[in-house]
Design a protein around this motif. Structure first.
Motif, PDB file in Angstrom:
ATOM      1  N   ALA A  25      -0.223   2.542   1.249  1.00 27.52           N
ATOM      2  CA  ALA A  25       0.234   2.189   2.367  1.00 27.52           C
ATOM      3  C   ALA A  25       1.798   2.185   2.641  1.00 27.52           C
ATOM      4  CB  ALA A  25      -0.327   0.602   2.755  1.00 27.52           C
ATOM      5  N   LEU A  26       2.311   2.086   1.635  1.00 27.79           N
ATOM      6  CA  LEU A  26       4.066   1.897   1.432  1.00 27.79           C
ATOM      7  C   LEU A  26       4.394   3.455   1.465  1.00 27.79           C
ATOM      8  CD1 LEU A  26       4.574  -0.582  -1.672  1.00 27.79           C
ATOM      9  CD2 LEU A  26       4.553  -1.056   0.833  1.00 27.79           C
ATOM     10  N   ASP A  27       3.797   4.256   0.880  1.00 22.39           N
ATOM     11  CA  ASP A  27       4.048   5.792   1.025  1.00 22.39           C
ATOM     12  C   ASP A  27       4.081   6.078   2.334  1.00 22.39           C
ATOM     13  OD1 ASP A  27       4.517   5.915  -1.558  1.00 22.39           O
ATOM     14  OD2 ASP A  27       2.425   6.563  -2.091  1.00 22.39           O
ATOM     15  N   GLY A  28       3.093   5.585   3.175  1.00 20.30           N
ATOM     16  CA  GLY A  28       2.706   5.862   4.660  1.00 20.30           C
ATOM     17  C   GLY A  28       4.016   4.966   5.574  1.00 20.30           C
ATOM     18  N   GLY A  29       4.573   4.328   4.977  1.00 25.48           N
ATOM     19  CA  GLY A  29       5.571   3.689   5.882  1.00 25.48           C
ATOM     20  C   GLY A  29       5.322   2.347   6.425  1.00 25.48           C
ATOM     21  N   SER A  30       4.145   1.783   5.701  1.00 27.64           N
ATOM     22  CA  SER A  30       3.769   0.379   6.150  1.00 27.64           C
ATOM     23  C   SER A  30       4.876  -0.603   5.894  1.00 27.64           C
ATOM     24  CB  SER A  30       2.692  -0.122   5.288  1.00 27.64           C
ATOM     25  OG  SER A  30       2.245  -1.304   5.636  1.00 27.64           O
ATOM     26  N   THR A  31       5.282  -1.467   6.975  1.00 29.84           N
ATOM     27  CA  THR A  31       6.193  -2.512   6.815  1.00 29.84           C
ATOM     28  C   THR A  31       5.599  -3.938   6.856  1.00 29.84           C
ATOM     29  OG1 THR A  31       6.218  -2.668   9.243  1.00 29.84           O
ATOM     30  CG2 THR A  31       7.701  -1.283   8.274  1.00 29.84           C
ATOM     31  N   GLY A  32       4.298  -3.987   6.337  1.00 29.46           N
ATOM     32  CA  GLY A  32       3.522  -5.293   6.071  1.00 29.46           C
ATOM     33  C   GLY A  32       4.076  -6.085   4.876  1.00 29.46           C
ATOM     34  N   ASP A  33       3.922  -7.325   4.832  1.00 30.05           N
ATOM     35  CA  ASP A  33       4.260  -8.013   3.720  1.00 30.05           C
ATOM     36  C   ASP A  33       3.360  -7.517   2.698  1.00 30.05           C
ATOM     37  OD1 ASP A  33       5.174 -10.645   2.610  1.00 30.05           O
ATOM     38  OD2 ASP A  33       3.040 -10.811   2.330  1.00 30.05           O
ATOM     39  N   LEU A  34       4.014  -7.672   1.678  1.00 31.02           N
ATOM     40  CA  LEU A  34       3.434  -7.058   0.235  1.00 31.02           C
ATOM     41  C   LEU A  34       2.008  -7.927  -0.261  1.00 31.02           C
ATOM     42  CD1 LEU A  34       6.396  -6.158  -1.985  1.00 31.02           C
ATOM     43  CD2 LEU A  34       4.852  -4.714  -1.289  1.00 31.02           C
ATOM     44  N   LEU A  35       2.289  -9.227  -0.093  1.00 29.03           N
ATOM     45  CA  LEU A  35       1.019  -9.853  -0.531  1.00 29.03           C
ATOM     46  C   LEU A  35      -0.135  -9.734   0.561  1.00 29.03           C
ATOM     47  CD1 LEU A  35       0.072 -12.031  -2.432  1.00 29.03           C
ATOM     48  CD2 LEU A  35       1.095 -13.950  -1.156  1.00 29.03           C
ATOM     49  N   THR A  36       0.247  -9.562   1.764  1.00 24.23           N
ATOM     50  CA  THR A  36      -0.608  -9.172   2.654  1.00 24.23           C
ATOM     51  C   THR A  36      -1.396  -8.007   2.410  1.00 24.23           C
ATOM     52  OG1 THR A  36       0.286 -10.549   4.522  1.00 24.23           O
ATOM     53  CG2 THR A  36      -1.618  -8.852   5.238  1.00 24.23           C
ATOM     54  N   LEU A  37      -0.786  -6.909   2.014  1.00 23.52           N
ATOM     55  CA  LEU A  37      -1.106  -5.629   1.690  1.00 23.52           C
ATOM     56  C   LEU A  37      -2.189  -5.726   0.331  1.00 23.52           C
ATOM     57  CD1 LEU A  37       1.950  -2.993   2.331  1.00 23.52           C
ATOM     58  CD2 LEU A  37      -0.115  -3.482   3.586  1.00 23.52           C
ATOM     59  N   VAL A  75      10.767   3.784  -2.590  1.00 26.16           N
ATOM     60  CA  VAL A  75       9.934   4.860  -2.076  1.00 26.16           C
ATOM     61  C   VAL A  75      10.186   5.948  -1.247  1.00 26.16           C
ATOM     62  CG1 VAL A  75       8.998   3.625  -0.255  1.00 26.16           C
ATOM     63  CG2 VAL A  75       7.507   5.037  -1.410  1.00 26.16           C
ATOM     64  N   SER A  76      11.352   5.660  -0.499  1.00 29.48           N
ATOM     65  CA  SER A  76      11.699   6.695   0.343  1.00 29.48           C
ATOM     66  C   SER A  76      12.701   7.818  -0.187  1.00 29.48           C
ATOM     67  CB  SER A  76      12.484   6.166   1.593  1.00 29.48           C
ATOM     68  OG  SER A  76      13.646   5.204   1.414  1.00 29.48           O
ATOM     69  N   HIS A  77      13.213   7.353  -1.476  1.00 30.62           N
ATOM     70  CA  HIS A  77      14.216   8.297  -2.001  1.00 30.62           C
ATOM     71  C   HIS A  77      13.557   9.406  -2.858  1.00 30.62           C
ATOM     72  CE1 HIS A  77      17.372   5.013  -2.880  1.00 30.62           C
ATOM     73  NE2 HIS A  77      16.642   4.806  -1.474  1.00 30.62           N
ATOM     74  N   HIS A  78      13.974  10.612  -2.884  1.00 32.08           N
ATOM     75  CA  HIS A  78      13.455  11.616  -3.200  1.00 32.08           C
ATOM     76  C   HIS A  78      13.458  11.708  -4.703  1.00 32.08           C
ATOM     77  CE1 HIS A  78      12.812  13.346   0.768  1.00 32.08           C
ATOM     78  NE2 HIS A  78      14.267  13.463   1.034  1.00 32.08           N
ATOM     79  N   ASP A  79      14.467  11.169  -5.181  1.00 31.26           N
ATOM     80  CA  ASP A  79      14.628  10.992  -6.813  1.00 31.26           C
ATOM     81  C   ASP A  79      13.871   9.970  -7.416  1.00 31.26           C
ATOM     82  OD1 ASP A  79      16.201   8.993  -5.764  1.00 31.26           O
ATOM     83  OD2 ASP A  79      17.895   9.276  -7.405  1.00 31.26           O
ATOM     84  N   PHE A  80      12.909   9.364  -6.645  1.00 27.83           N
ATOM     85  CA  PHE A  80      12.148   8.310  -7.250  1.00 27.83           C
ATOM     86  C   PHE A  80      10.857   8.899  -8.055  1.00 27.83           C
ATOM     87  CE2 PHE A  80       8.465   4.980  -6.944  1.00 27.83           C
ATOM     88  CZ  PHE A  80       9.301   4.205  -7.483  1.00 27.83           C
TER      89      PHE A  80
END
Length: 387
Positions: free
Chosen positions: A327-339, A370-375
């Protein structure tokens, strides 16, 4: 003739008020029906603990100086504490009292009977025995018995809890809810008090007797541990702890079987789990999943252990962690605990641990990078479960 004077100092205030709180907690725990066996045993433990502290509360108030007839009053039965703590632990995680529990209560019953007999002695004979044979022979024997008993039962409790956690991790995905870390902390704290008590006992033997005022810290620590146990026991009094079922034995084949490719079997189970989305169910267990996969618990457990190299809990929570990462890779902005809850986690702590175990970083850091290419991407293999 003047009335006896009592001294209500800070020691009496702390021990007395804490003892009252322990009795109130004991009454509250006794009324809870889930885990009824365990709750009754915890109630008994707290009441006995109040009895153990009572002579010191009365002594600090000067009651024994005012009324010497209170000597040997059968209030403190410390030998009952270790077996009651073990029985509570056993009933909590196994759903029943230990086998032949009556035998465990033999030493405390002997101690209680001894105090009853001594309490019934004439006043002069009672005092002579207290300052003579009891102080030099029976009292030290009881002290030694308590040290040995608490050490043995504490070790048994810790082994029981460790085995329970291993069994849960093999059978449930929400094992973190029943980790009983609070009970482990109580037992470890009691072992620490055991060490302090042993030091006081040794000091008493070597010095020929110490003033009980010098033991104030010991009994303050004891009631503090009891209060913590009572509060946590009350908080968990309505939580029904699951009892892991033993896997049924496999039928004996007529000919030696060919060992299956557990890696392939586990991969098939893993694929079906992900496609059906079963990992998002917070209370998913090994028996439930085995029925859905049309297999038995033994085969499923071996496939997970031998094919994936993890236990059931680590497998399911790893899949859940991957769902959050996806979900984070897909750009989700939801609260982590909710996810995390949507993925099937039942607590923030279990989510953080599982995510860290699967990806090597905390979920919040994963989101930031997650959005960094060097991650660095997560490893393709699920990490092996600890232990």
């Amino acid at each position: 003739m003047s009335e006896p004077a009592l001294y209500l100092g800070w020691r009496v205030a702390i021990l007395g008020s804490t003892s009252l709180q322990l009795l109130l907690l004991a009454a509250a725990i006794a009324t809870q029906s889930p885990n009824a066996r365990a709750n009754r045993l915890l109630t008994a433990f707290l009441i006995v603990l109040v009895g153990v502290v009572a002579p010191y509360t009365l002594g600090y108030a000067g009651a024994y100086d005012a009324w010497r007839g209170l000597t040997f009053a059968p209030l403190a039965i410390p030998l009952a504490l270790p077996p009651l703590l073990y029985a509570y632990t056993h009933a909590l995680v196994r759903g029943r009292r230990p086998d032949r529990f009556g035998l465990h209560l033999g030493p405390p019953l002997i101690q209680f009977g001894y105090f009853v007999v001594c309490f019934a002695l004439p006043p002069d004979a009672k005092w002579d025995w207290y300052t003579g044979g009891h102080r030099h022979l029976v009292g030290p024997a009881f002290d030694l018995a308590l040290l040995v008993s608490l050490g043995l039962y504490a070790a048994s409790c810790l082994r029981l809890l460790a085995a329970y956690r291993r069994d849960l991790a093999e059978a449930r995905s929400d094992d973190d809810r029943f980790a009983t870390g609070w009970l482990t902390r109580v037992i470890v704290a009691l072992v620490a008090v055991l060490a302090v008590y042993a030091a006081f006992t040794l000091w008493d033997w070597l010095s020929g007797g110490i003033d009980f005022f010098q033991e104030t810290g010991l009994y303050l620590a004891l009631v503090a541990i009891g209060l913590y146990l009572g509060i946590e026991g009350w908080r968990h009094a309505t939580l029904r702890f699951p009892v892991p079922e033993a896997a049924p034995p496999d039928p004996v084949p007529a000919e030696p079987p060919v060992a299956p490719d557990w890696r392939a079997v586990a991969t098939g189970f893993d694929t079906r789990l992900r496609e059906a989305g079963w990992a998002s169910e917070p209370d998913l267990s090994l028996p439930v999943l085995a029925r859905r996969l049309a297999t038995n618990t033994g085969r499923l457990s071996r496939a997970i252990n031998l094919g994936l190299g993890v236990n059931f809990s680590a497998w399911i929570n790893g899949v859940r962690a991957e769902a959050v990462a996806s979900a984070l890779d897909g750009g989700s902005t939801g609260d982590l605990l909710t996810l995390a809850f949507d993925a099937g986690f039942s607590s923030k702590a279990s989510f953080n641990r599982a995510f860290q175990a699967r990806f090597g970083v905390a979920p919040s850091r994963y989101r930031r990078h997650v959005s960094h290419h060097d991650f660095p991407p997560p490893g393709p293999e699920m990490r092996r479960a600890a232990g």
